[in-house]
Design an enzyme around this catalytic site. Structure first.
Site, PDB file in Angstrom:
ATOM      1  N   ARG A 169      30.607  78.787 119.722  1.00 15.62           N
ATOM      2  CA  ARG A 169      32.044  78.617 120.170  1.00 15.62           C
ATOM      3  C   ARG A 169      32.030  78.225 121.506  1.00 15.62           C
ATOM      4  O   ARG A 169      33.191  77.692 122.088  1.00 15.62           O
ATOM      5  CB  ARG A 169      33.167  79.909 120.019  1.00 15.62           C
ATOM      6  CG  ARG A 169      33.829  80.034 118.595  1.00 15.62           C
ATOM      7  CD  ARG A 169      34.245  78.911 118.023  1.00 15.62           C
ATOM      8  NE  ARG A 169      35.603  78.419 118.809  1.00 15.62           N
ATOM      9  CZ  ARG A 169      36.818  79.133 118.662  1.00 15.62           C
ATOM     10  NH1 ARG A 169      36.954  79.877 117.802  1.00 15.62           N
ATOM     11  NH2 ARG A 169      37.676  78.618 119.411  1.00 15.62           N
ATOM     12  N   ARG A 189      34.568  85.960 115.513  1.00 18.69           N
ATOM     13  CA  ARG A 189      35.164  87.098 116.100  1.00 18.69           C
ATOM     14  C   ARG A 189      33.983  87.981 116.948  1.00 18.69           C
ATOM     15  O   ARG A 189      33.632  87.786 118.021  1.00 18.69           O
ATOM     16  CB  ARG A 189      35.603  88.030 115.226  1.00 18.69           C
ATOM     17  CG  ARG A 189      37.255  87.642 114.800  1.00 18.69           C
ATOM     18  CD  ARG A 189      38.084  87.545 116.221  1.00 18.69           C
ATOM     19  NE  ARG A 189      39.614  86.892 115.769  1.00 18.69           N
ATOM     20  CZ  ARG A 189      40.546  87.859 115.874  1.00 18.69           C
ATOM     21  NH1 ARG A 189      40.504  88.879 115.785  1.00 18.69           N
ATOM     22  NH2 ARG A 189      41.632  87.378 115.530  1.00 18.69           N
ATOM     23  N   TYR A 231      55.597  80.310 110.590  1.00 20.87           N
ATOM     24  CA  TYR A 231      55.163  79.700 111.851  1.00 20.87           C
ATOM     25  C   TYR A 231      55.770  78.275 111.945  1.00 20.87           C
ATOM     26  O   TYR A 231      56.369  77.953 113.063  1.00 20.87           O
ATOM     27  CB  TYR A 231      53.784  79.282 111.453  1.00 20.87           C
ATOM     28  CG  TYR A 231      52.612  80.475 111.722  1.00 20.87           C
ATOM     29  CD1 TYR A 231      52.761  81.145 113.015  1.00 20.87           C
ATOM     30  CD2 TYR A 231      51.890  80.794 110.665  1.00 20.87           C
ATOM     31  CE1 TYR A 231      51.879  82.163 113.026  1.00 20.87           C
ATOM     32  CE2 TYR A 231      51.134  81.912 110.725  1.00 20.87           C
ATOM     33  CZ  TYR A 231      51.214  82.539 111.898  1.00 20.87           C
ATOM     34  OH  TYR A 231      50.415  83.537 112.251  1.00 20.87           O
ATOM     35  N   ARG A 287      38.125  88.004 108.587  1.00 22.37           N
ATOM     36  CA  ARG A 287      37.472  87.663 110.027  1.00 22.37           C
ATOM     37  C   ARG A 287      36.021  88.157 110.093  1.00 22.37           C
ATOM     38  O   ARG A 287      35.777  88.059 111.290  1.00 22.37           O
ATOM     39  CB  ARG A 287      38.538  88.053 110.898  1.00 22.37           C
ATOM     40  CG  ARG A 287      39.799  87.382 111.042  1.00 22.37           C
ATOM     41  CD  ARG A 287      40.769  87.818 112.088  1.00 22.37           C
ATOM     42  NE  ARG A 287      42.089  87.058 112.014  1.00 22.37           N
ATOM     43  CZ  ARG A 287      43.129  87.424 112.772  1.00 22.37           C
ATOM     44  NH1 ARG A 287      43.140  88.607 113.148  1.00 22.37           N
ATOM     45  NH2 ARG A 287      44.262  86.836 112.351  1.00 22.37           N
ATOM     46  N   ASP A 334      41.492  78.019 108.678  1.00 19.89           N
ATOM     47  CA  ASP A 334      42.785  78.498 109.111  1.00 19.89           C
ATOM     48  C   ASP A 334      43.572  78.191 108.195  1.00 19.89           C
ATOM     49  O   ASP A 334      43.713  76.990 107.377  1.00 19.89           O
ATOM     50  CB  ASP A 334      42.971  78.008 110.594  1.00 19.89           C
ATOM     51  CG  ASP A 334      44.104  78.879 111.273  1.00 19.89           C
ATOM     52  OD1 ASP A 334      45.338  78.493 110.938  1.00 19.89           O
ATOM     53  OD2 ASP A 334      43.896  79.612 111.975  1.00 19.89           O
TER      54      ASP A 334
END
Length: 342
Positions: free
Chosen positions: A35, A26, A146, A22, A71
């Site tokens: 973002r 972040r 998930y 990451r 992702d």
């Protein structure tokens, strides 16, 4: 020449290489600014933007590898899974898997078809990156978690119930996921990825018995299929202190260790024929700079200058981490000279 690739192959290096999970995003202010205008999906869909985010930490921090901004859920769309990446929650599945019928409904896209926008972005990043590019995929158990839980879970009761009560359907699900992720990883390597990491983030939730009897064969199948490509293969997991010997048998070149086991102990348990990655607690970077230096040096002392160590965190960079501490960490690692070679 790449100290990251040399270390990943167990060769001598001038200094220990470092990259951070990451690291692309972040905590970097330039990422946060982007973002404000773009979602993760927007960034991955635009190769120029994806390359910019992926390379921001390379330029700012001087880390030794670029990890692709993506992702692990993205290739599931190619399997027909509808989901949303919800801010501060994680992946939320529209229709969680509850039966063998749901498993059979999943399609098996070939290679690039799983997530073509990611492969396009990989090609673009590779052209611009001054350091090796690491690509990745989710491991079968973590993706299954998930898909069955429907969203991130703390106790994983739904996936374990499915595993125990519908073992054939569970095995079929992991087999389909392994097949898809193998093709997806091969496509990333064909696009220029120089190392791959398999994220089995939640495998630590399993008893060792269940990992060995129900899961590891699917992870092993992925690593075995990638071996002929000649790129370093990293296994990542958290809470895996009870499973390290079994993980080592899954076929990775490098085992990522988290902070719950000292690096020297973890390396002894996986075997010195394999490399290790890690293993600073990410929360240390929320502390004072002296603590960052002290804990980083402790990890490096435990590595003892042995070939095959890649410095990393035991998990990803936390959002509140300061850029200053990230830079201190990188500089501390790069300035370290083991006592036995001083």
């Amino acid at each position: 020449m790449s100290r990251f690739l040399d270390a990943a192959r167990g060769k001598p290096v001038d200094v220990t290489p470092i990259w951070l999970m990451r690291q692309a995003g972040r905590s970097l202010p330039e990422y946060r600014k982007l973002r404000e205008r773009y979602t993760l999906t927007d960034i991955v869909a635009q190769p120029d933007l994806c390359a910019e985010v992926t390379l921001q930490p390379v330029r700012r921090l001087g880390v030794d590898a670029a990890v692709m901004f993506a992702d692990i859920m993205l290739p599931l769309r190619g399997m027909g899974v509808e989901f949303e990446l919800v801010e501060n929650v994680g992946p939320v599945i529209a229709h969680p898997i509850t039966s063998v019928v749901d498993v059979e409904r999943l399609s098996l896209p070939e290679g690039e078809d799983a997530a073509p926008q990611v492969i396009t972005a990989v090609r673009h990043v590779v052209k611009e990156s001054p350091v090796p590019v690491i690509c990745f995929a989710g491991a079968p158990f973590t993706l299954a978690s998930y898909l069955i839980e429907g969203r991130p879970s703390r106790d994983f009761t739904k996936v374990k119930t499915f595993m125990f009560t519908q073992p054939r359907a569970f095995d079929r699900l992991l087999r389909k996921l392994a097949t898809t992720m193998t093709g997806y990883l091969k496509a990333q390597v064909a696009a220029g990825a120089q190392a791959i990491q398999l994220f089995d983030s939640w495998v630590g939730a399993l008893a060792r018995e269940d990992y060995e009897s129900r899961v590891v064969q699917h992870t092993r199948a992925i690593f075995a299929a990638l071996e002929p490509l000649g790129v370093p293969r990293i296994h990542f997991g958290t809470g895996t202190a009870g499973q390290l010997e079994a993980i080592a048998q899954a076929g990775p070149d490098i085992v990522s260790l988290d902070w719950r086991v000292p690096l020297d102990e973890g390396w002894r348990r996986v075997g010195h024929t394999l490399g290790v990655q890690g293993n600073l607690d990410p929360a240390v970077l929320l502390g004072p700079s002296d603590l960052v230096r002290e804990r980083a040096r402790d990890v490096l002392r435990r590595a003892s200058g042995r070939n095959g160590h890649i410095f990393n965190l035991g998990h990803g960079v936390l959002p509140d981490t300061t850029v200053e501490n990230l830079q201190i960490l990188t500089d501390t690692v790069h300035s370290w000279v083991p006592a036995n070679v001083a």
